[in-house]
Design a protein around this motif. Structure first.
Motif, short mmCIF file in Angstrom:
data_model
loop_
_atom_site.label_atom_id
_atom_site.label_comp_id
_atom_site.label_asym_id
_atom_site.label_seq_id
_atom_site.Cartn_x
_atom_site.Cartn_y
_atom_site.Cartn_z
N ALA A 93 18.63 -68.88 8.68
CA ALA A 93 18.79 -69.00 7.23
C ALA A 93 17.48 -69.41 6.55
O ALA A 93 17.13 -68.86 5.49
N ASP A 94 16.76 -70.36 7.14
CA ASP A 94 15.50 -70.80 6.53
C ASP A 94 14.44 -69.71 6.55
O ASP A 94 13.71 -69.52 5.58
N ALA A 95 14.37 -68.98 7.65
CA ALA A 95 13.40 -67.88 7.75
C ALA A 95 13.73 -66.78 6.75
O ALA A 95 12.84 -66.23 6.10
N ARG A 96 15.02 -66.46 6.61
CA ARG A 96 15.42 -65.44 5.64
C ARG A 96 15.09 -65.90 4.22
O ARG A 96 14.59 -65.14 3.41
N ARG A 97 15.38 -67.16 3.91
CA ARG A 97 15.08 -67.69 2.58
C ARG A 97 13.57 -67.61 2.30
O ARG A 97 13.15 -67.20 1.22
N ASP A 98 12.77 -68.00 3.27
CA ASP A 98 11.30 -67.93 3.11
C ASP A 98 10.84 -66.49 2.88
O ASP A 98 9.98 -66.25 2.03
N ARG A 99 11.40 -65.54 3.63
CA ARG A 99 11.04 -64.13 3.43
C ARG A 99 11.45 -63.64 2.05
O ARG A 99 10.73 -62.89 1.40
N LEU A 100 12.63 -64.07 1.59
CA LEU A 100 13.10 -63.68 0.25
C LEU A 100 12.19 -64.23 -0.83
O LEU A 100 11.85 -63.53 -1.78
#
Length: 172
Positions: A3-10
């Motif tokens: 979730a944190d990696a996806r949020r950072d990518r977004l």
């Protein structure tokens, strides 16, 4: 992808989209919503955010997401919005955008202060608290919150002036 990696990518993907429209990307959240996910994108600008601007950004964000793989293959609902009045004031730009508003802020020494934001810059904020201007550097402040005012004192003065000429109680 976590979730944190996806949020950072977004954030990395969508911040330039918001910036191209003259806005700041304030937050991105992904929440479960039944069989789908809700992707909430929060944008803000110095002059606020109009519904037309939200629609424009929403279309651009949707296209950008369609062109990338960051959301994966499972369905999601996109929501583009502006921050609510309860958003914490954590960045100098938040305080600047709250100029003229009544705020309550935590002080890092454990106290708190309530006052009207007179100005804010890169080094701190000037509040008028109990009629006295007070400069506070960012290092002394914790989170602030805009206080909801249903009727400001200067609104009351205008109301009294408007009503002063109509004593007879008649309509029109």
């Amino acid at each position: 992808m976590g979730a944190d990696a996806r949020r950072d990518r977004l954030i990395k993907l969508l911040a330039p989209v918001a910036a191209a429209e003259g806005l700041d990307l304030e937050d991105v959240t992904i929440m479960p919503a039944g069989r789908r996910r809700l992707l909430r994108v929060v944008v803000d600008g110095d002059g606020g955010v109009s519904l037309d601007k939200v629609a424009d950004v929403s279309q651009l964000v949707s296209q950008t997401l369609d062109d990338s793989d960051v959301m994966g293959g499972s369905p999601y609902v996109l929501e583009v919005t502006s921050p609510g009045v309860d958003r914490p004031l954590t960045e100098p730009r938040h305080w600047r955008r709250a100029t003229g508003r009544l705020v309550r802020a935590d002080l890092r020494d454990g106290g708190s202060i309530e006052g009207r934001v007179m100005s804010a810059d890169d080094s701190g904020v000037e509040l008028e608290a109990a009629g006295v201007p007070r400069r506070l550097e960012w290092e002394r402040l914790g989170k602030g919150r805009v206080q909801v005012e249903f009727r400001r004192l200067d609104d009351e003065d205008r109301f009294d002036e408007e009503d002063a000429g109509d004593d007879d109680g008649d309509e029109g």
